[in-house]
Design a protein around this motif. Structure first.
Motif, PDB file in Angstrom:
ATOM      1  N   GLU A   1       0.833  -1.201   0.000  1.00  0.00           N
ATOM      2  CA  GLU A   1       0.000   0.000   0.000  1.00  0.00           C
ATOM      3  C   GLU A   1       0.869   1.254   0.000  1.00  0.00           C
ATOM      4  OE1 GLU A   1      -3.617   2.225   0.085  1.00  0.00           O
ATOM      5  OE2 GLU A   1      -3.094   0.197  -0.539  1.00  0.00           O
ATOM      6  N   VAL A   2       1.941   1.256   0.788  1.00  0.00           N
ATOM      7  CA  VAL A   2       2.855   2.398   0.818  1.00  0.00           C
ATOM      8  C   VAL A   2       3.484   2.600  -0.562  1.00  0.00           C
ATOM      9  CG1 VAL A   2       5.056   3.233   1.749  1.00  0.00           C
ATOM     10  CG2 VAL A   2       3.324   2.304   3.292  1.00  0.00           C
ATOM     11  N   ALA A   3       3.932   1.519  -1.178  1.00  0.00           N
ATOM     12  CA  ALA A   3       4.533   1.622  -2.514  1.00  0.00           C
ATOM     13  C   ALA A   3       3.510   2.151  -3.517  1.00  0.00           C
ATOM     14  CB  ALA A   3       5.074   0.262  -2.963  1.00  0.00           C
ATOM     15  N   ARG A   4       2.298   1.618  -3.479  1.00  0.00           N
ATOM     16  CA  ARG A   4       1.246   2.034  -4.415  1.00  0.00           C
ATOM     17  C   ARG A   4       0.896   3.509  -4.226  1.00  0.00           C
ATOM     18  NH1 ARG A   4      -3.937   2.835  -4.595  1.00  0.00           N
ATOM     19  NH2 ARG A   4      -4.329   2.225  -2.458  1.00  0.00           N
ATOM     20  N   LYS A   5       0.719   3.928  -2.985  1.00  0.00           N
ATOM     21  CA  LYS A   5       0.364   5.326  -2.723  1.00  0.00           C
ATOM     22  C   LYS A   5       1.504   6.274  -3.103  1.00  0.00           C
ATOM     23  CE  LYS A   5      -3.166   4.717   0.776  1.00  0.00           C
ATOM     24  NZ  LYS A   5      -4.257   5.573   0.386  1.00  0.00           N
ATOM     25  N   THR A   6       2.732   5.838  -2.881  1.00  0.00           N
ATOM     26  CA  THR A   6       3.883   6.660  -3.250  1.00  0.00           C
ATOM     27  C   THR A   6       3.944   6.823  -4.765  1.00  0.00           C
ATOM     28  OG1 THR A   6       5.052   5.910  -1.267  1.00  0.00           O
ATOM     29  CG2 THR A   6       6.382   6.931  -2.995  1.00  0.00           C
ATOM     30  N   LEU A   7       3.693   5.739  -5.497  1.00  0.00           N
ATOM     31  CA  LEU A   7       3.665   5.826  -6.958  1.00  0.00           C
ATOM     32  C   LEU A   7       2.545   6.757  -7.417  1.00  0.00           C
ATOM     33  CD1 LEU A   7       4.329   2.128  -8.006  1.00  0.00           C
ATOM     34  CD2 LEU A   7       5.834   4.081  -8.351  1.00  0.00           C
ATOM     35  N   GLU A   8       1.372   6.643  -6.810  1.00  0.00           N
ATOM     36  CA  GLU A   8       0.247   7.498  -7.188  1.00  0.00           C
ATOM     37  C   GLU A   8       0.587   8.976  -6.963  1.00  0.00           C
ATOM     38  OE1 GLU A   8      -3.160   6.203  -4.968  1.00  0.00           O
ATOM     39  OE2 GLU A   8      -3.385   4.377  -6.154  1.00  0.00           O
ATOM     40  N   ARG A   9       1.177   9.288  -5.810  1.00  0.00           N
ATOM     41  CA  ARG A   9       1.566  10.670  -5.508  1.00  0.00           C
ATOM     42  C   ARG A   9       2.554  11.190  -6.542  1.00  0.00           C
ATOM     43  NH1 ARG A   9       4.196  10.745  -0.037  1.00  0.00           N
ATOM     44  NH2 ARG A   9       4.912  12.759  -0.780  1.00  0.00           N
ATOM     45  N   SER A  10       3.544  10.363  -6.868  1.00  0.00           N
ATOM     46  CA  SER A  10       4.563  10.823  -7.816  1.00  0.00           C
ATOM     47  C   SER A  10       3.971  11.047  -9.196  1.00  0.00           C
ATOM     48  CB  SER A  10       5.734   9.843  -7.881  1.00  0.00           C
ATOM     49  OG  SER A  10       5.387   8.664  -8.565  1.00  0.00           O
ATOM     50  N   ARG A  11       3.069  10.169  -9.608  1.00  0.00           N
ATOM     51  CA  ARG A  11       2.466  10.316 -10.935  1.00  0.00           C
ATOM     52  C   ARG A  11       1.580  11.544 -11.015  1.00  0.00           C
ATOM     53  NH1 ARG A  11       1.493   3.840 -11.756  1.00  0.00           N
ATOM     54  NH2 ARG A  11       3.710   3.400 -11.955  1.00  0.00           N
ATOM     55  N   ALA A  12       0.925  11.880  -9.915  1.00  0.00           N
ATOM     56  CA  ALA A  12       0.096  13.084  -9.890  1.00  0.00           C
ATOM     57  C   ALA A  12       0.952  14.347 -10.013  1.00  0.00           C
ATOM     58  CB  ALA A  12      -0.729  13.120  -8.606  1.00  0.00           C
ATOM     59  N   LEU A  13       2.164  14.286  -9.492  1.00  0.00           N
ATOM     60  CA  LEU A  13       3.048  15.448  -9.518  1.00  0.00           C
ATOM     61  C   LEU A  13       3.897  15.554 -10.787  1.00  0.00           C
ATOM     62  CD1 LEU A  13       4.353  15.471  -5.844  1.00  0.00           C
ATOM     63  CD2 LEU A  13       2.832  17.138  -6.919  1.00  0.00           C
ATOM     64  N   LEU A  14       3.998  14.486 -11.547  1.00  0.00           N
ATOM     65  CA  LEU A  14       4.883  14.483 -12.717  1.00  0.00           C
ATOM     66  C   LEU A  14       4.737  15.708 -13.621  1.00  0.00           C
ATOM     67  CD1 LEU A  14       5.058  10.777 -13.955  1.00  0.00           C
ATOM     68  CD2 LEU A  14       6.944  12.192 -13.147  1.00  0.00           C
TER      69      LEU A  14
END
Length: 87
Positions: free
Chosen positions: A27-40
């Motif tokens: 879940e931490v990995a998934r949420k971290t990826l989601e955050r990064s993709r939103a900021l790209l």
């Protein structure tokens, strides 16, 4: 969105040598990826490239079931996000 990054499959569990990544770690990995993709779209090009590279590494860690790489690269991405958002 960069074609080098794909969404993580919901509910993935990584099993390695009889052990597995906990749902919390996934879940931490998934949420971290989601955050990064939103900021790209909003980050500087150099940071964007580093984010994309870390996204790819995390996905490769999931695919290869490399728990050490998953933890290391998720941590690195979290640090980068903190840096980028703190500017």
């Amino acid at each position: 969105e960069d074609s080098r990054i794909d969404p993580i499959v919901e509910g993935s569990v990584i099993e390695v040598n009889g052990g597995s990544a906990s749902p919390k770690e996934m879940e931490v990995a998934r949420k971290t990826l989601e955050r990064s993709r939103a900021l790209l779209p909003t980050v500087h090009e150099d940071d964007r490239e580093e984010m994309i590279d870390l996204n790819v590494k995390i996905e490769e860690a999931i695919t290869s079931r490399d728990l050490q790489a998953l933890a290391r690269d998720t941590s690195a991405l979290k640090e980068l996000l903190f840096f980028v958002q703190g500017r």
